[in-house]
Scaffold this active site. Structure first.
Site, PDB file in Angstrom:
ATOM      1  N   HIS A 169       0.823  -1.217   0.000  1.00  0.00           N
ATOM      2  CA  HIS A 169       0.000   0.000   0.000  1.00  0.00           C
ATOM      3  C   HIS A 169       0.855   1.265   0.000  1.00  0.00           C
ATOM      4  CE1 HIS A 169      -3.546   2.359   0.289  1.00  0.00           C
ATOM      5  NE2 HIS A 169      -4.257   1.540   1.025  1.00  0.00           N
ATOM      6  N   GLU A 391     -10.999  -2.266 -19.173  1.00  0.00           N
ATOM      7  CA  GLU A 391     -11.170  -3.074 -20.388  1.00  0.00           C
ATOM      8  C   GLU A 391      -9.822  -3.632 -20.831  1.00  0.00           C
ATOM      9  OE1 GLU A 391     -13.166  -5.067 -22.878  1.00  0.00           O
ATOM     10  OE2 GLU A 391     -14.395  -3.296 -22.460  1.00  0.00           O
TER      11      GLU A 391
END
Length: 450
Positions: A169, A391
């Site tokens: 993170h 996508e």
């Protein structure tokens, strides 16, 4: 409104995953060796985030083709995101945590499962077995070497597959990771980067000298007891046996709560967002299920994106962590007595507090003290990060989810699989509590929702 929580469906505990090979992926071009400054926000978030992205089978992209495309795209991405190929280290000069951008590479694992994708159960329901789809052993090639990013592609017998990702993170927040995935998908399609990441983390450096102008009850001063990378406070794993349930709030449920909040609010209706009303409901139930002392104070924490709140604003494609913990505090008797609209307003005030000066003060606080988020409960929202809207050449994910390790004091929001991409307003809420507290939470949840 009927029962809106889901009991655990039958879930396979063993996904029958076999590791086929492990390797390192290096930047496709030589990158400059440098030390990357980490902001005080980055340094606090020194733990790994694990997520799994499921894909249906695609006749033109069987898993072996996906592996080749993804490895090449990752090698190209490590040029633009050189820190993902680096390693955390302590600066010998300052003692600060930083990233050595040394091109040491990211981990890449190829695996297979004996199951078909449809056999692993409801993807939306957090199955602890999903951890098998993410490589946890970071030093799988060289003992002591800890890559900041490891990818695992697991193929299923049906031709579908999962991409498990484990990243530190310290490298990016959820918004930054979404941009990274969009760039990775573009590179996999032999297209240019969708966006150019901004790596200047000194935009969030503390002032010199630090100037703390606000009290920061949302931060806990650990002083000399703080250990870099150690989990503390709400991030600690509970040793208790926890019951966990998924609460599915539909768009209809959320609109009902918004109407109730508007009817009893005293301030601007603009504060009555889906996030604020769900958080108000969850906070009330969590606090009142934890005990019977009406004078006990309860504090809820949640992350706020600060990119647009600074003056000047951060670049939209800032690649580091640009989130701070907002808070709301009230006594339990207030949480029970207040009209719902007032409770929503108190939650919303946490984000409104995040002005440029407040953010700078919090960053400066982190320069002076070791600390961590300080509260009774933390909301971690994956609700609208947009991972499932990315996508790839082989299509959009069928579903994306974090690998869940149950924490009593962390409430997780994530999207339902039927409207994550199309922008529906529903949300799933994961709650993990000891059994007695869970029974109280259930009762309160239904009382307040109906």
């Amino acid at each position: 409104m009927g029962s809106i929580y889901q009991e655990a469906p039958p879930l396979p505990q063993d996904l029958k995953v076999r590791i086929q090979n492990s390797s390192m992926v290096f930047p496709s071009k030589q990158t400059e060796r440098k030390s990357l400054f980490l902001s005080n926000i980055d340094r606090v978030l020194n733990f790994d985030v694990e997520s799994v992205h499921f894909f249906a089978s695609h006749k033109d992209f069987p898993p072996d083709i996906v592996v080749d495309r993804l490895k090449k795209a990752l090698a190209d991405a490590l040029v633009a995101y050189d820190f993902f190929a680096g390693r955390l280290k302590l600066s010998p000069e300052t003692g600060r945590l930083e990233i050595d951008c040394n091109g040491a590479g990211a981990g890449f694992v190829v695996a297979s499962s004996e199951l078909e994708l449809d056999q692993i159960g409801d993807l939306v329901y957090p199955n602890p077995a999903f951890a098998q789809l993410v490589q946890k052993n970071k030093d799988f090639l060289e003992p002591g070497d800890q890559p900041l990013a490891v990818f695992q592609v697991t193929s299923f017998n049906c031709g579908g597959f999962a991409i498990g990702m484990s990243t530190s993170h310290t490298t990016v927040d959820g918004i930054g990771f979404t941009t990274f995935l969009e760039n990775l998908a573009a590179l996999a399609a032999s297209k240019p980067l969708a966006a150019t990441p901004c790596h200047d983390r000194r935009l969030l450096a503390a002032r010199s000298p630090p100037c703390v102008t606000y009290s920061h009850p949302e931060l806990l001063n650990l002083g000399h007891l703080a250990v870099p990378g150690a989990e503390s406070g709400v991030f600690e794993a509970s040793a208790e046996d926890l019951d966990f349930k998924i609460f599915r709030l539909t768009t209809h449920n959320i609109n009902h709560l918004k109407s109730e909040a508007k009817a009893s609010a005293t301030g601007s209706a603009a504060r009555i967002t889906g996030f604020n009303i769900v958080t108000a409901l969850v906070w009330r139930c969590k606090a009142l299920s934890a005990g019977d002392d009406p004078n006990r104070s309860s504090t809820i924490l949640y992350a706020v994106d600060i990119r647009s709140r600074l003056n000047p604003p951060l670049p939209r494609d800032y690649a580091g962590n640009a989130v701070l913990t907002a808070y709301a505090t009230a006594k339990c008797e207030e949480l029970e007595r207040w009209p719902f609209g007032r409770l929503v307003e108190v939650v919303s005030e946490g984000a409104e507090r995040m002005t440029d000066e407040y953010v700078r003060s919090a960053i400066d606080w982190g320069e002076l003290y070791n600390g961590s988020p300080n509260g009774e409960v933390l909301v971690s929202s994956w609700w609208r990060l947009g991972f499932a809207g990315v996508e790839y050449p082989w299509g959009k994910p069928r579903y994306c989810c974090p690998v869940v390790y149950h924490r009593k004091d962390i409430i997780l929001y994530f999207p339902p699989d039927d409207d994550e991409v199309v922008g529906g307003g529903g949300v799933n809420v994961l709650v993990a509590l000891p059994p007695m507290e869970m029974q109280k939470f259930l009762k309160l949840f239904h009382e307040f929702l109906n």
